[in-house]
Design a protein around this motif. Sequence first.
Motif, PDB file in Angstrom:
ATOM      1  N   ALA A  28     -27.112   7.957  15.036  1.00 40.75           N
ATOM      2  CA  ALA A  28     -27.202   6.786  14.184  1.00 40.75           C
ATOM      3  C   ALA A  28     -26.893   7.102  12.728  1.00 40.75           C
ATOM      4  CB  ALA A  28     -28.610   6.179  14.278  1.00 40.75           C
ATOM      5  N   GLY A  29     -26.610   8.352  12.411  1.00 37.49           N
ATOM      6  CA  GLY A  29     -26.311   8.685  11.031  1.00 37.49           C
ATOM      7  C   GLY A  29     -26.408  10.175  10.790  1.00 37.49           C
ATOM      8  N   VAL A  43     -14.914  10.695   4.467  1.00 35.14           N
ATOM      9  CA  VAL A  43     -13.911  10.095   5.359  1.00 35.14           C
ATOM     10  C   VAL A  43     -14.071  10.628   6.780  1.00 35.14           C
ATOM     11  CG1 VAL A  43     -11.448   9.992   5.883  1.00 35.14           C
ATOM     12  CG2 VAL A  43     -12.228   9.628   3.545  1.00 35.14           C
ATOM     13  N   LEU A  44     -14.222  11.945   6.907  1.00 31.72           N
ATOM     14  CA  LEU A  44     -14.354  12.539   8.241  1.00 31.72           C
ATOM     15  C   LEU A  44     -15.626  12.063   8.940  1.00 31.72           C
ATOM     16  CD1 LEU A  44     -13.198  16.185   7.437  1.00 31.72           C
ATOM     17  CD2 LEU A  44     -11.922  14.435   8.689  1.00 31.72           C
ATOM     18  N   THR A  45     -16.709  11.955   8.182  1.00 36.12           N
ATOM     19  CA  THR A  45     -17.964  11.476   8.770  1.00 36.12           C
ATOM     20  C   THR A  45     -17.831  10.029   9.227  1.00 36.12           C
ATOM     21  OG1 THR A  45     -19.289  12.978   7.414  1.00 36.12           O
ATOM     22  CG2 THR A  45     -20.420  11.055   8.329  1.00 36.12           C
ATOM     23  N   GLU A  46     -17.168   9.217   8.408  1.00 39.13           N
ATOM     24  CA  GLU A  46     -16.988   7.797   8.760  1.00 39.13           C
ATOM     25  C   GLU A  46     -16.147   7.655  10.022  1.00 39.13           C
ATOM     26  OE1 GLU A  46     -17.500   3.771   8.582  1.00 39.13           O
ATOM     27  OE2 GLU A  46     -18.443   5.301   7.318  1.00 39.13           O
ATOM     28  N   MET A  75       0.843  -1.199   0.000  1.00 31.80           N
ATOM     29  CA  MET A  75       0.000   0.000   0.000  1.00 31.80           C
ATOM     30  C   MET A  75       0.877   1.248   0.000  1.00 31.80           C
ATOM     31  SD  MET A  75      -2.837   1.223   2.816  1.00 31.80           S
ATOM     32  CE  MET A  75      -3.879  -0.196   2.491  1.00 31.80           C
ATOM     33  N   GLN A  76       0.515   2.221  -0.846  1.00 33.60           N
ATOM     34  CA  GLN A  76       1.271   3.453  -0.908  1.00 33.60           C
ATOM     35  C   GLN A  76       1.137   4.218   0.396  1.00 33.60           C
ATOM     36  OE1 GLN A  76       0.232   5.854  -4.210  1.00 33.60           O
ATOM     37  NE2 GLN A  76       1.646   7.525  -3.709  1.00 33.60           N
ATOM     38  N   HIS A  77       2.262   4.777   0.853  1.00 33.79           N
ATOM     39  CA  HIS A  77       2.261   5.505   2.114  1.00 33.79           C
ATOM     40  C   HIS A  77       1.413   6.769   1.994  1.00 33.79           C
ATOM     41  CE1 HIS A  77       3.607   6.912   5.957  1.00 33.79           C
ATOM     42  NE2 HIS A  77       4.079   8.030   5.428  1.00 33.79           N
ATOM     43  N   ILE A  78       0.517   6.978   2.956  1.00 36.60           N
ATOM     44  CA  ILE A  78      -0.342   8.159   2.965  1.00 36.60           C
ATOM     45  C   ILE A  78       0.405   9.299   3.641  1.00 36.60           C
ATOM     46  CG2 ILE A  78      -2.524   9.137   3.794  1.00 36.60           C
ATOM     47  CD1 ILE A  78      -3.705   6.333   3.691  1.00 36.60           C
ATOM     48  N   ARG A  79       0.544  10.424   2.901  1.00 28.70           N
ATOM     49  CA  ARG A  79       1.374  11.531   3.388  1.00 28.70           C
ATOM     50  C   ARG A  79       0.542  12.699   3.898  1.00 28.70           C
ATOM     51  NH1 ARG A  79       3.482  10.102  -1.459  1.00 28.70           N
ATOM     52  NH2 ARG A  79       2.837  12.058  -2.454  1.00 28.70           N
ATOM     53  N   PHE A  80      -0.712  12.445   4.310  1.00 31.55           N
ATOM     54  CA  PHE A  80      -1.512  13.485   4.947  1.00 31.55           C
ATOM     55  C   PHE A  80      -2.343  12.844   6.051  1.00 31.55           C
ATOM     56  CE2 PHE A  80      -4.047  11.960   1.367  1.00 31.55           C
ATOM     57  CZ  PHE A  80      -5.280  11.708   1.944  1.00 31.55           C
ATOM     58  N   ASP A  81      -2.952  13.654   6.902  1.00 34.90           N
ATOM     59  CA  ASP A  81      -3.720  13.110   8.017  1.00 34.90           C
ATOM     60  C   ASP A  81      -5.109  13.746   8.058  1.00 34.90           C
ATOM     61  OD1 ASP A  81      -3.395  15.660   9.195  1.00 34.90           O
ATOM     62  OD2 ASP A  81      -1.547  15.034  10.188  1.00 34.90           O
ATOM     63  N   LEU A  82      -5.891  13.355   9.063  1.00 37.92           N
ATOM     64  CA  LEU A  82      -7.263  13.853   9.170  1.00 37.92           C
ATOM     65  C   LEU A  82      -7.310  15.365   9.368  1.00 37.92           C
ATOM     66  CD1 LEU A  82      -8.891  11.111  11.434  1.00 37.92           C
ATOM     67  CD2 LEU A  82      -9.163  11.425   8.968  1.00 37.92           C
ATOM     68  N   GLY A  83      -6.312  15.900  10.048  1.00 39.98           N
ATOM     69  CA  GLY A  83      -6.271  17.349  10.254  1.00 39.98           C
ATOM     70  C   GLY A  83      -6.187  18.107   8.944  1.00 39.98           C
ATOM     71  N   ASP A  84      -5.476  17.532   7.964  1.00 42.20           N
ATOM     72  CA  ASP A  84      -5.381  18.169   6.652  1.00 42.20           C
ATOM     73  C   ASP A  84      -6.727  18.140   5.933  1.00 42.20           C
ATOM     74  OD1 ASP A  84      -2.667  18.412   7.240  1.00 42.20           O
ATOM     75  OD2 ASP A  84      -2.191  16.508   6.283  1.00 42.20           O
ATOM     76  N   LEU A  85      -7.441  17.025   6.066  1.00 41.17           N
ATOM     77  CA  LEU A  85      -8.773  16.938   5.464  1.00 41.17           C
ATOM     78  C   LEU A  85      -9.731  17.925   6.142  1.00 41.17           C
ATOM     79  CD1 LEU A  85      -9.259  13.065   5.082  1.00 41.17           C
ATOM     80  CD2 LEU A  85      -8.538  14.701   3.347  1.00 41.17           C
ATOM     81  N   GLN A  86      -9.638  18.031   7.474  1.00 44.04           N
ATOM     82  CA  GLN A  86     -10.480  18.984   8.199  1.00 44.04           C
ATOM     83  C   GLN A  86     -10.194  20.411   7.753  1.00 44.04           C
ATOM     84  OE1 GLN A  86      -9.349  17.796  12.192  1.00 44.04           O
ATOM     85  NE2 GLN A  86     -11.381  16.931  12.572  1.00 44.04           N
ATOM     86  N   ALA A  87      -8.921  20.710   7.481  1.00 47.40           N
ATOM     87  CA  ALA A  87      -8.553  22.048   7.028  1.00 47.40           C
ATOM     88  C   ALA A  87      -9.207  22.367   5.691  1.00 47.40           C
ATOM     89  CB  ALA A  87      -7.030  22.166   6.916  1.00 47.40           C
TER      90      ALA A  87
END
Length: 313
Positions: free
Chosen positions: A95-96, A76-79, A1-13
Amino acid sequence: MQHIRFDLGDLQAMVAVVEQGGFRAAAEALNLSQPALSRRIEKLEEALNVKLFERTTRRVTLTVVGREFVGKARAVLTEVETSLLGIGDAATARAGEVTIACVPSAAHYFLPAVIGRFRAQYPNVRVKMVDEGANVVLHSVASGEADFGLNFIGTQEADLLFEPLLRDPFVLACRRDHPLARRRSVKWAELAGHTLVALAKSSGNRLMLDLALAEAPRRPAAFYEVRHVSSVLALVEAGLGVAAVPRLALPDGDRSGLAAVPLREPAVSRMLGILRRRGRMLSPHAQALYEMVAQAVPARGRARSLMRESDQS
């Protein structure tokens, strides 16, 4: 698997910049400095090897790739949030989630009652409402930010399904003490002698009216221009002029000092409908709310009577 170079904080931004409308507001919402927020966005763009935002000195907009990716980022953030809530006793907290995009007049007119009924049946489901202009609603549904939308444009979009709900006529909004308020109907040509408050040219409603009146021999000229229907009605209520607005945008009955007079020659209306992405299956909760919205509209007898009144004038 390719290394993921970002995190949830970046998505939140990224999501914060979109939802807050700019970097400064997003930084304040996330309690970050603007340079720190910019570094998160740059890190995400470098990791994906794409440009997510077009930035100028006046505004920030998503690129084509950015509009596609922001829906995935939200998912992704919701999940992750749902998974965390599912730990221990927090599993019962929610519940959703359902996101509905809608033009403000629809949000004001009948959505609160529908959402109230939905809440009674699904008390643990969170509802997010994107109450914006027609173009933003269209993009929210197309990008996947919203599960579905209520809009009066979208019939020409190949990737979207548009289910018509009701025809919403444009009427003349004026104060109840205005001379035109006592008329059964008003011709567009008769507005030439009155101060007209109009929506800005960037508005979908303004475009619709301009197209409908393109061949009119006497087109009324606007004295005031504003960006939102609520601002139009505020100026009219202050006695500064009259305006052509969708009937759904006006309050019911005597709750305001405004009257709605049918406009004719020509009669102009817009079709309000439900938008959803073609081929996308809604979640059970989103489907339930979708059906509640569709079933609520035919019961709006006042809307149907207004349509008949406008057609007969």
